[in-house]
Design an enzyme around this catalytic site. Structure first.
Site, PDB file in Angstrom:
ATOM      1  N   ASP A 146       0.838  -1.207   0.000  1.00  0.00           N
ATOM      2  CA  ASP A 146       0.000   0.000   0.000  1.00  0.00           C
ATOM      3  C   ASP A 146       0.873   1.257   0.000  1.00  0.00           C
ATOM      4  O   ASP A 146       0.595   2.237  -0.716  1.00  0.00           O
ATOM      5  CB  ASP A 146      -0.920  -0.033   1.231  1.00  0.00           C
ATOM      6  N   ARG A 191     -10.729  10.623 -11.859  1.00  0.00           N
ATOM      7  CA  ARG A 191      -9.993  10.739 -10.597  1.00  0.00           C
ATOM      8  C   ARG A 191      -9.370   9.412 -10.157  1.00  0.00           C
ATOM      9  O   ARG A 191      -8.703   9.338  -9.126  1.00  0.00           O
ATOM     10  CB  ARG A 191     -10.933  11.243  -9.494  1.00  0.00           C
TER      11      ARG A 191
HETATM   12  C1  LIG Z   1      -5.188  14.235   2.460  1.00  0.00           C
HETATM   13  C2  LIG Z   1      -3.831  14.794   2.303  1.00  0.00           C
HETATM   14  C3  LIG Z   1      -2.857  13.722   2.250  1.00  0.00           C
HETATM   15  C4  LIG Z   1      -1.524  14.306   2.274  1.00  0.00           C
HETATM   16  C5  LIG Z   1      -0.563  13.222   2.036  1.00  0.00           C
HETATM   17  C6  LIG Z   1       0.592  13.534   2.790  1.00  0.00           C
HETATM   18  C7  LIG Z   1       1.641  12.842   2.787  1.00  0.00           C
HETATM   19  C8  LIG Z   1       1.830  11.627   2.005  1.00  0.00           C
HETATM   20  C9  LIG Z   1       2.984  10.985   2.523  1.00  0.00           C
HETATM   21  C10 LIG Z   1       3.182   9.749   2.321  1.00  0.00           C
HETATM   22  C11 LIG Z   1       2.274   8.937   1.516  1.00  0.00           C
HETATM   23  C12 LIG Z   1       2.641   7.501   1.623  1.00  0.00           C
HETATM   24  C13 LIG Z   1       1.664   6.678   0.891  1.00  0.00           C
HETATM   25  C14 LIG Z   1       0.647   6.169   1.841  1.00  0.00           C
HETATM   26  C15 LIG Z   1      -0.273   5.257   1.132  1.00  0.00           C
HETATM   27  C16 LIG Z   1      -1.299   4.782   2.064  1.00  0.00           C
HETATM   28  C17 LIG Z   1      -2.626   5.136   1.512  1.00  0.00           C
HETATM   29  C18 LIG Z   1      -3.705   4.626   2.400  1.00  0.00           C
HETATM   30  O1  LIG Z   1      -3.598   3.618   2.992  1.00  0.00           O
HETATM   31  S1  LIG Z   1      -5.117   5.544   2.486  1.00  0.00           S
HETATM   32  C19 LIG Z   1      -6.031   4.725   3.782  1.00  0.00           C
HETATM   33  C20 LIG Z   1      -7.047   3.753   3.278  1.00  0.00           C
HETATM   34  N1  LIG Z   1      -8.021   4.385   2.460  1.00  0.00           N
HETATM   35  C21 LIG Z   1      -9.042   5.088   2.955  1.00  0.00           C
HETATM   36  O2  LIG Z   1      -9.217   5.245   4.126  1.00  0.00           O
HETATM   37  C22 LIG Z   1     -10.003   5.681   1.948  1.00  0.00           C
HETATM   38  C23 LIG Z   1     -11.439   5.658   2.432  1.00  0.00           C
HETATM   39  N2  LIG Z   1     -12.319   5.973   1.323  1.00  0.00           N
HETATM   40  C24 LIG Z   1     -12.592   7.239   0.976  1.00  0.00           C
HETATM   41  O3  LIG Z   1     -12.201   8.182   1.647  1.00  0.00           O
HETATM   42  C25 LIG Z   1     -13.406   7.452  -0.251  1.00  0.00           C
HETATM   43  O4  LIG Z   1     -14.150   6.313  -0.548  1.00  0.00           O
HETATM   44  C26 LIG Z   1     -12.529   7.803  -1.493  1.00  0.00           C
HETATM   45  C27 LIG Z   1     -11.516   6.700  -1.809  1.00  0.00           C
HETATM   46  C28 LIG Z   1     -11.784   9.126  -1.214  1.00  0.00           C
HETATM   47  C29 LIG Z   1     -13.430   8.007  -2.704  1.00  0.00           C
HETATM   48  O5  LIG Z   1     -14.466   8.827  -2.314  1.00  0.00           O
HETATM   49  P1  LIG Z   1     -14.986  10.004  -3.240  1.00  0.00           P
HETATM   50  O6  LIG Z   1     -16.263  10.474  -2.655  1.00  0.00           O
HETATM   51  O7  LIG Z   1     -13.948  11.026  -3.472  1.00  0.00           O
HETATM   52  O8  LIG Z   1     -15.161   9.268  -4.616  1.00  0.00           O
HETATM   53  P2  LIG Z   1     -16.482   8.818  -5.367  1.00  0.00           P
HETATM   54  O9  LIG Z   1     -17.315   7.962  -4.523  1.00  0.00           O
HETATM   55  O10 LIG Z   1     -17.090  10.049  -5.975  1.00  0.00           O
HETATM   56  O11 LIG Z   1     -15.842   7.928  -6.516  1.00  0.00           O
HETATM   57  C30 LIG Z   1     -14.972   8.497  -7.480  1.00  0.00           C
HETATM   58  C31 LIG Z   1     -14.662   7.398  -8.463  1.00  0.00           C
HETATM   59  O12 LIG Z   1     -13.910   6.358  -7.791  1.00  0.00           O
HETATM   60  C32 LIG Z   1     -14.628   5.120  -7.825  1.00  0.00           C
HETATM   61  N3  LIG Z   1     -14.459   4.444  -6.532  1.00  0.00           N
HETATM   62  C33 LIG Z   1     -14.754   4.917  -5.323  1.00  0.00           C
HETATM   63  N4  LIG Z   1     -14.468   4.015  -4.375  1.00  0.00           N
HETATM   64  C34 LIG Z   1     -14.005   2.945  -5.039  1.00  0.00           C
HETATM   65  C35 LIG Z   1     -13.572   1.666  -4.610  1.00  0.00           C
HETATM   66  N5  LIG Z   1     -13.547   1.335  -3.306  1.00  0.00           N
HETATM   67  N6  LIG Z   1     -13.163   0.789  -5.534  1.00  0.00           N
HETATM   68  C36 LIG Z   1     -13.147   1.115  -6.850  1.00  0.00           C
HETATM   69  N7  LIG Z   1     -13.548   2.327  -7.329  1.00  0.00           N
HETATM   70  C37 LIG Z   1     -13.983   3.211  -6.417  1.00  0.00           C
HETATM   71  C38 LIG Z   1     -16.085   5.510  -8.048  1.00  0.00           C
HETATM   72  O13 LIG Z   1     -16.787   4.447  -8.643  1.00  0.00           O
HETATM   73  C39 LIG Z   1     -15.938   6.706  -8.966  1.00  0.00           C
HETATM   74  O14 LIG Z   1     -15.671   6.239 -10.256  1.00  0.00           O
HETATM   75  P3  LIG Z   1     -16.426   6.888 -11.510  1.00  0.00           P
HETATM   76  O15 LIG Z   1     -15.959   8.306 -11.547  1.00  0.00           O
HETATM   77  O16 LIG Z   1     -15.959   6.077 -12.667  1.00  0.00           O
HETATM   78  O17 LIG Z   1     -17.884   6.761 -11.224  1.00  0.00           O
END
Ligand SMILES: CCCCC/C=C\C/C=C\CCCCCCCC(=O)SCCNC(=O)CCNC(=O)[C@H](O)C(C)(C)COP(=O)(O)OP(=O)(O)OC[C@H]1O[C@@H](n2cnc3c(N)ncnc32)[C@H](O)[C@@H]1OP(=O)(O)O
Length: 224
Positions: A146, A191
């Site tokens: 991840d 996105r």
């Molecule tokens: C915030 C500032 C950050 C600053 C960063 C700073 C420093 C970075 C330093 C280091 C980085 C290191 C790397 C770390 C990596 C670790 C990453 C993680 O682990 S993140 C933690 C786990 N994830 C979460 O907690 C996310 C929880 N989910 C959400 O918040 C939301 O669901 C979302 C993912 C943000 C999406 O929500 P949003 O409302 O924005 O989107 P939509 O629902 O409108 O959908 C848009 C588009 O995406 C498709 N979609 C949505 N969810 C999914 C899914 N689960 N699977 C597949 N597709 C998905 C959805 O269908 C839409 O598609 P379309 O446009 O085609 O309809």
């Protein structure tokens, strides 16, 4: 605004935070993606190979710190204005893969290639990451996947979060061995950033794991 944040994030990820901030220097200024005494010979060899590849600028080593500088916290507020980032908790917050002691947890260094949209992570999983005796815990493997895929997605696409992560664990990874996580950006749809990776042994003969993931770029206009 989003592009501005992505630019800031990229410069921070590639160059590290500005010195002279108020965080303690141990936490903020020690770059943990440099060799330390716990790295074994294989880890040092791979690190040197990638540093050599970085000489012409095609690959860049990504510095890595235990905690985020204050400007990152300000970025978070743009996307999560309602989030309660409690001062006391935030002062103790650390990046999960950097939160264990030197040598016992996640020892890694990442390199990014902007032209090829690829990130490589060299990873030595320490003894506190054990799952089945003698082998890495699947959750520890998932954490590194991840993190590496996250860097690949964020550096190529901007600020994003993991929406979906699929992993096939093909072979168990021996504790304290060194593996290579090869990540790439496969495609972008709106996105959504589609990234994938594999984990192989140093000699590339053993395929340990494969993963695909969708990151979704955060939309500052949406209340996340
Ligand atoms: C915030 C500032 C950050 C600053 C960063 C700073 C420093 C970075 C330093 C280091 C980085 C290191 C790397 C770390 C990596 C670790 C990453 C993680 O682990 S993140 C933690 C786990 N994830 C979460 O907690 C996310 C929880 N989910 C959400 O918040 C939301 O669901 C979302 C993912 C943000 C999406 O929500 P949003 O409302 O924005 O989107 P939509 O629902 O409108 O959908 C848009 C588009 O995406 C498709 N979609 C949505 N969810 C999914 C899914 N689960 N699977 C597949 N597709 C998905 C959805 O269908 C839409 O598609 P379309 O446009 O085609 O309809």
């Amino acid at each position: 605004m989003l592009r501005g944040c992505a630019g800031l994030l990229r410069s921070w990820a590639l160059r590290g935070p500005k010195r002279g901030r108020s965080f303690s220097s141990e936490v903020l200024h020690v770059d943990h993606s440099l060799p330390n005494p716990s790295w074994n010979e294989d880890m040092r060899l791979l690190f040197d190979q990638f540093m050599k590849k970085s000489e012409d600028g095609s690959w860049k080593r990504l510095p890595s710190y235990k905690c985020n500088p204050p400007e990152r916290i300000e970025d978070v507020k743009i996307f999560f204005p309602d989030a309660k980032l409690l001062k006391e908790q935030m002062s103790q917050a650390q990046q999960f893969p950097r939160s264990l002691g030197e040598g016992v947890g996640f020892e890694y260094a990442m390199f990014h290639n902007h032209v090829e949209d690829r990130t490589v992570c060299i990873f030595q999983g320490g003894p506190h990451l054990q799952g089945v005796p003698g082998f890495l815990h699947g959750g520890a493997i998932a954490t590194m996947i991840d993190s590496a895929l996250g860097m690949c997605a964020i550096l190529t696409g901007g600020i994003a979060m993991t929406a979906n992560l699929n992993i096939n664990f093909r072979r168990p990874i021996p504790l304290c061995s060194v593996v290579v996580i090869n990540c790439q950006l496969d495609r972008v749809e709106g996105r959504k950033l589609f990234v994938s990776c594999n984990i192989r042994s140093m000699d590339e003969k053993t395929l340990y794991s494969e993963a695909t993931s969708t990151f979704v770029k955060l939309d500052p206009k949406k209340k996340n």
